[in-house]
Design a protein around this motif. Sequence first.
Motif, PDB file in Angstrom:
ATOM      1  N   ILE A 213       0.820  -1.212   0.000  1.00 49.48           N
ATOM      2  CA  ILE A 213       0.000   0.000   0.000  1.00 49.48           C
ATOM      3  C   ILE A 213       0.852   1.260   0.000  1.00 49.48           C
ATOM      4  O   ILE A 213       0.587   2.207  -0.748  1.00 49.48           O
ATOM      5  N   THR A 214       1.890   1.289   0.842  1.00 49.64           N
ATOM      6  CA  THR A 214       2.659   2.523   1.049  1.00 49.64           C
ATOM      7  C   THR A 214       4.077   2.476   0.478  1.00 49.64           C
ATOM      8  O   THR A 214       4.759   3.493   0.457  1.00 49.64           O
ATOM      9  N   GLY A 215       4.528   1.302   0.049  1.00 50.10           N
ATOM     10  CA  GLY A 215       5.889   1.169  -0.445  1.00 50.10           C
ATOM     11  C   GLY A 215       6.881   0.797   0.636  1.00 50.10           C
ATOM     12  O   GLY A 215       8.059   0.560   0.349  1.00 50.10           O
ATOM     13  N   LYS A 216       6.424   0.770   1.893  1.00 53.73           N
ATOM     14  CA  LYS A 216       7.297   0.379   3.008  1.00 53.73           C
ATOM     15  C   LYS A 216       6.427  -0.071   4.177  1.00 53.73           C
ATOM     16  O   LYS A 216       5.203   0.154   4.185  1.00 53.73           O
ATOM     17  N   VAL A 217       7.054  -0.684   5.157  1.00 53.42           N
ATOM     18  CA  VAL A 217       6.345  -1.039   6.384  1.00 53.42           C
ATOM     19  C   VAL A 217       6.438   0.160   7.327  1.00 53.42           C
ATOM     20  O   VAL A 217       7.537   0.585   7.694  1.00 53.42           O
ATOM     21  N   PRO A 218       5.302   0.747   7.713  1.00 50.10           N
ATOM     22  CA  PRO A 218       5.343   1.895   8.629  1.00 50.10           C
ATOM     23  C   PRO A 218       6.076   1.547   9.922  1.00 50.10           C
ATOM     24  O   PRO A 218       5.990   0.427  10.419  1.00 50.10           O
ATOM     25  N   GLU A 219       6.792   2.537  10.474  1.00 49.80           N
ATOM     26  CA  GLU A 219       7.563   2.290  11.695  1.00 49.80           C
ATOM     27  C   GLU A 219       6.683   2.284  12.934  1.00 49.80           C
ATOM     28  O   GLU A 219       6.923   1.529  13.875  1.00 49.80           O
ATOM     29  N   ARG A 220       5.660   3.147  12.958  1.00 52.93           N
ATOM     30  CA  ARG A 220       4.839   3.301  14.165  1.00 52.93           C
ATOM     31  C   ARG A 220       3.450   2.719  13.915  1.00 52.93           C
ATOM     32  O   ARG A 220       2.573   3.365  13.358  1.00 52.93           O
ATOM     33  N   ILE A 221       3.290   1.454  14.314  1.00 57.93           N
ATOM     34  CA  ILE A 221       2.042   0.728  14.089  1.00 57.93           C
ATOM     35  C   ILE A 221       1.327   0.514  15.412  1.00 57.93           C
ATOM     36  O   ILE A 221       1.933   0.064  16.391  1.00 57.93           O
TER      37      ILE A 221
END
Length: 285
Positions: A213-221
């Motif tokens: 979805i975003t091109g990366k894994v979000p850091e703050r989940i």
Amino acid sequence: MSEPRIITGLSEIADAYDAVLCDAWGVIHNGRELFPGAAEATSMFRAERGPLVILTNAPRPSSVIPAQLDRLGLPRDAWDAIVTSGDATTEVIREMSDKTFFRIGPSKDDDLFRAIDVKLAGADEADAIFCSGLDDDQTETPEDYRGLLEPLARRGLPMVCANPDIVVKYGDKLIYCAGAIGQLYEELGGKVILGGKPHAPIYELAKQRMREITGKVPERILVIGDGLGTDVKGANDQGLDCLFVADGIFAEEARANGSLSASKLAAALEENGVHAEYAMDTLAW
């Protein structure tokens, strides 16, 4: 153990997070209807902060869940992707492609069995078990399966359990899930293999969806859920912050005199060996 911070709306903490993994049953709905405020909370987080992935222990492929949420009235702009225990279990089954499985589970889970194209056999011929739930979760209990499971456990057949949940609240009623059968099978000496929450495979799939979805894994989940042994433990094991919602199966353990109690919830969390950063009565923005 420190008490979780009680909040009244997700907006109070939303700025601290870039993405959400949100449970469905017990947080967004009760199987019959949406909880008031849940649709607004999920839609607003997605609009103002980042992706929201619904993470559910439903023992079905994620492709069938949108239609179920549509019927309950959850708008499509409330979520970006759905990942199920069925999806995670599919990966587990594919790694056991040499096995022939004895099926335990209702016809409503046919989509899962078709999606995996699992090889099925009778109890006497199979060399593994695939359990998606009770045949009739409205009337049956795990004890109805003891006589079936005992000889399978003695033979050492491993059981793949498509839903780690023990119970869920259906309307105002608690009903048993596949995890309850898995729990009994372990008590009988059998081996149970799980892919859904709190186990790692479902989180790896969720992070993969976020990357798409975003091109990366979000850091703050942020993880939002109502299950101490599934949602909260899964968040803890993944090193993610957790918001506990008291609308689900642990409502009684979290409330005193009808209101959410930080001290009572903290005691329940400690008893289960888990912790949550935040808690709220019901999901709201």
